[in-house]
Motif scaffolding. Structure first.
Motif, PDB file in Angstrom:
ATOM      1  N   ALA A 238     -14.903 -17.175  -0.648  1.00  0.00           N
ATOM      2  CA  ALA A 238     -15.081 -18.570  -1.061  1.00  0.00           C
ATOM      3  C   ALA A 238     -16.436 -18.758  -1.731  1.00  0.00           C
ATOM      4  N   CYS A 239     -17.464 -18.078  -1.214  1.00  0.00           N
ATOM      5  CA  CYS A 239     -18.803 -18.166  -1.803  1.00  0.00           C
ATOM      6  C   CYS A 239     -18.822 -17.588  -3.219  1.00  0.00           C
ATOM      7  N   ILE A 240     -18.069 -16.520  -3.425  1.00  0.00           N
ATOM      8  CA  ILE A 240     -17.982 -15.911  -4.768  1.00  0.00           C
ATOM      9  C   ILE A 240     -17.338 -16.897  -5.744  1.00  0.00           C
ATOM     10  N   VAL A 241     -16.265 -17.532  -5.285  1.00  0.00           N
ATOM     11  CA  VAL A 241     -15.582 -18.513  -6.138  1.00  0.00           C
ATOM     12  C   VAL A 241     -16.511 -19.687  -6.455  1.00  0.00           C
ATOM     13  N   VAL A 242     -17.235 -20.176  -5.450  1.00  0.00           N
ATOM     14  CA  VAL A 242     -18.157 -21.296  -5.648  1.00  0.00           C
ATOM     15  C   VAL A 242     -19.270 -20.908  -6.619  1.00  0.00           C
ATOM     16  N   SER A 243     -19.811 -19.710  -6.481  1.00  0.00           N
ATOM     17  CA  SER A 243     -20.913 -19.264  -7.346  1.00  0.00           C
ATOM     18  C   SER A 243     -20.487 -19.217  -8.807  1.00  0.00           C
ATOM     19  N   PHE A 244     -19.318 -18.622  -9.061  1.00  0.00           N
ATOM     20  CA  PHE A 244     -18.811 -18.593 -10.435  1.00  0.00           C
ATOM     21  C   PHE A 244     -18.472 -20.005 -10.914  1.00  0.00           C
ATOM     22  N   GLY A 245     -17.938 -20.828  -9.996  1.00  0.00           N
ATOM     23  CA  GLY A 245     -17.598 -22.196 -10.363  1.00  0.00           C
ATOM     24  C   GLY A 245     -18.816 -23.018 -10.755  1.00  0.00           C
ATOM     25  N   VAL A 246     -19.918 -22.835 -10.015  1.00  0.00           N
ATOM     26  CA  VAL A 246     -21.161 -23.551 -10.326  1.00  0.00           C
ATOM     27  C   VAL A 246     -21.683 -23.156 -11.705  1.00  0.00           C
ATOM     28  N   LYS A 247     -21.659 -21.861 -11.996  1.00  0.00           N
ATOM     29  CA  LYS A 247     -22.122 -21.391 -13.307  1.00  0.00           C
ATOM     30  C   LYS A 247     -21.248 -21.955 -14.433  1.00  0.00           C
ATOM     31  N   TYR A 248     -19.946 -21.950 -14.219  1.00  0.00           N
ATOM     32  CA  TYR A 248     -19.032 -22.482 -15.229  1.00  0.00           C
ATOM     33  C   TYR A 248     -19.249 -23.977 -15.417  1.00  0.00           C
ATOM     34  N   PHE A 249     -19.387 -24.688 -14.294  1.00  0.00           N
ATOM     35  CA  PHE A 249     -19.594 -26.134 -14.363  1.00  0.00           C
ATOM     36  C   PHE A 249     -20.884 -26.455 -15.117  1.00  0.00           C
ATOM     37  N   TYR A 250     -21.943 -25.681 -14.844  1.00  0.00           N
ATOM     38  CA  TYR A 250     -23.227 -25.913 -15.498  1.00  0.00           C
ATOM     39  C   TYR A 250     -23.145 -25.617 -16.992  1.00  0.00           C
ATOM     40  N   ASN A 251     -22.518 -24.516 -17.361  1.00  0.00           N
ATOM     41  CA  ASN A 251     -22.493 -24.082 -18.764  1.00  0.00           C
ATOM     42  C   ASN A 251     -21.470 -24.816 -19.615  1.00  0.00           C
ATOM     43  N   SER A 252     -20.336 -25.215 -19.008  1.00  0.00           N
ATOM     44  CA  SER A 252     -19.226 -25.721 -19.817  1.00  0.00           C
ATOM     45  C   SER A 252     -18.855 -27.181 -19.578  1.00  0.00           C
ATOM     46  N   ILE A 253     -19.237 -27.751 -18.430  1.00  0.00           N
ATOM     47  CA  ILE A 253     -18.809 -29.117 -18.101  1.00  0.00           C
ATOM     48  C   ILE A 253     -19.928 -30.137 -18.277  1.00  0.00           C
TER      49      ILE A 253
END
Length: 425
Positions: A238-253
């Motif tokens: 879950a932490c791996i998913v959150v970490s990638f999700g945070v990076k995606y949210f920061y860069n793309s959203i």
């Protein structure tokens, strides 16, 4: 016949603190907004003149709030909440766009921001719901319903592109924690914030490695009876998913200005020259605010003597960045006094909240303290560059009628509820 003075048993400590903050706030609005010689403090062409009118109307509002029966606020809490939701939804049709946010109604040349008033309405609704159910926030069903009360107005405000006001609704989790919300939620929240910062500041690999150390360290050394190994592995995934999700949210959203604010806070730009240029071009307000505060020294430059304030170096200094005026003209001593006044007000509210005989009054008191704390912490932290720039006002200081009236209603409803406790003693 002896006259009954029980109706005047208000907590005068809160009232005096309120008056001190209100008066000192107005003085700083004068400093931040005056241009040249002040001919009249009632000059409504200037922000300080308009704010004085708002303050006068505030006292009328205080009288009205205190005149109503304390039971009125509990009885009609749901009505206040529904009206606030309607006013927020109406902005999508009748709202006025200011600085990219459709968060104001324009009424006869005056603007009104319903998201400010929604805070006290939501506080009443939360207190009413939790007290009616006598819930201690232990069951997931109660947690979900109570969180839903704050999510609905928060989402309506977020859709208006007013992220700052949306953040304030996180304050209610302090209330839930006081009323029995399990500590694990607080641990998860802190862990997710730490994970997000690590993923942005360094990279996903570092975030995952730190998470793995903490998770498996707790699994093997932090518990007397170790659970199945599947549990820590699932948490790590879950932490791996959150970490990638945070990076995606920061860069793309996130929008560009939002990314720049976070980037400045975390110093994500490693080139000093590029970081300085980003400050100058994107976060000019913050850069000038920091300079104004640091120039004040220990005792400040004096009332109306702040060179960076009178020179208008900080744009819109009389609103969200009003604390930079305090720092420059009143120095560290004046800034510390403001902080102490806010802390005293918060502690007094919490103290009285614990004395309440009804759960409704206690919960509402914690809502008041939590909302004021979030505004106070974020605004001052933002102005000093300690947290990302989030546009929310400093209670009783920042210019604006909507915020001032909403904070006043929020506070004095509690004063009235506490008065009811004293009178029935």
């Amino acid at each position: 016949m002896q006259r009954d003075h029980r109706g005047l048993n208000f907590d005068w400590i809160i009232i005096v603190l309120f008056l001190l903050l209100l008066g000192f706030g107005w003085l700083n609005i004068i400093s931040a907004s005056h241009s040249g010689e002040i001919t009249s403090y009632f000059d409504t062409s200037q922000p300080y003149g308009k704010q004085l009118v708002f303050i006068i109307l505030t006292f009328v509002l205080v009288i009205l709030v205190l005149a109503l029966d304390a039971k009125f606020y509990e009885r009609f809490a749901s009505v206040f909440y529904i009206v606030s939701l309607i006013s927020l939804a109406g902005l999508f049709i009748f709202g006025k766009n200011v600085n990219g946010a459709t968060a104001w109604y324009s009424i006869g040349g005056m603007t009104l921001q319903p998201s400010e008033f929604a805070k006290f309405a939501t506080s009443l609704a939360v207190a009413k719901y939790m007290s009616d159910l006598q819930t201690n926030m232990k069951t997931f069903k109660d947690q979900l319903k109570t969180v839903g009360i704050i999510v609905v107005p928060a989402m309506l405000i977020l859709l208006q592109n007013d992220a700052g006001s949306t953040v304030v609704y996180a304050a209610f989790f302090f209330v839930f924690y006081r009323e029995g919300l399990q500590q694990i939620y607080l641990v998860i929240a802190v862990f997710l914030i730490m994970l997000s910062i690590l993923a942005l500041k360094f990279n996903v690999t570092v975030a995952v490695m730190v998470s793995a150390i903490l998770i498996f360290g707790h699994h093997y050394f932090g518990q007397k009876k170790r659970p199945n190994i599947v549990q820590p592995i699932a948490i790590l995934l879950a932490c791996i998913v959150v970490s990638f999700g945070v990076k995606y949210f920061y860069n793309s959203i996130l929008q560009v200005h939002q990314k720049d604010r976070i980037g400045i806070w975390l110093r994500l730009e490693r080139d000093p020259d590029a970081l300085h240029e980003m400050k100058q071009t994107i976060l000019y307000n913050l850069h000038e605010s920091e300079k104004a505060i640091s120039s004040g020294g220990l005792t400040g430059k004096g009332f109306l003597q702040g060179t960076r304030t009178t020179g208008k170096f900080v744009p819109e200094q009389h609103t969200d960045y009003i604390f930079s005026t305090v720092g420059e003209e009143w120095g560290f001593m004046g800034s510390a006094l403001v902080v102490l006044l806010f802390v005293a007000l918060l502690l007094r509210i919490l103290y009285l909240a614990e004395l309440q005989k009804s759960q409704f009054s206690r919960i509402y008191g914690y809502c008041v303290a939590s909302i004021l704390f979030i505004h106070f912490m974020i605004n001052i932290g933002m102005v000093m560059g300690l947290i990302p720039t989030i546009g929310i006002p400093l209670p009783f200081f920042s210019y604006g009628g909507s915020a001032l009236w909403a904070f006043t209603i929020l506070l004095f409803i509690f004063v009235k509820l506490d008065s009811n406790r004293i009178n029935e003693w």
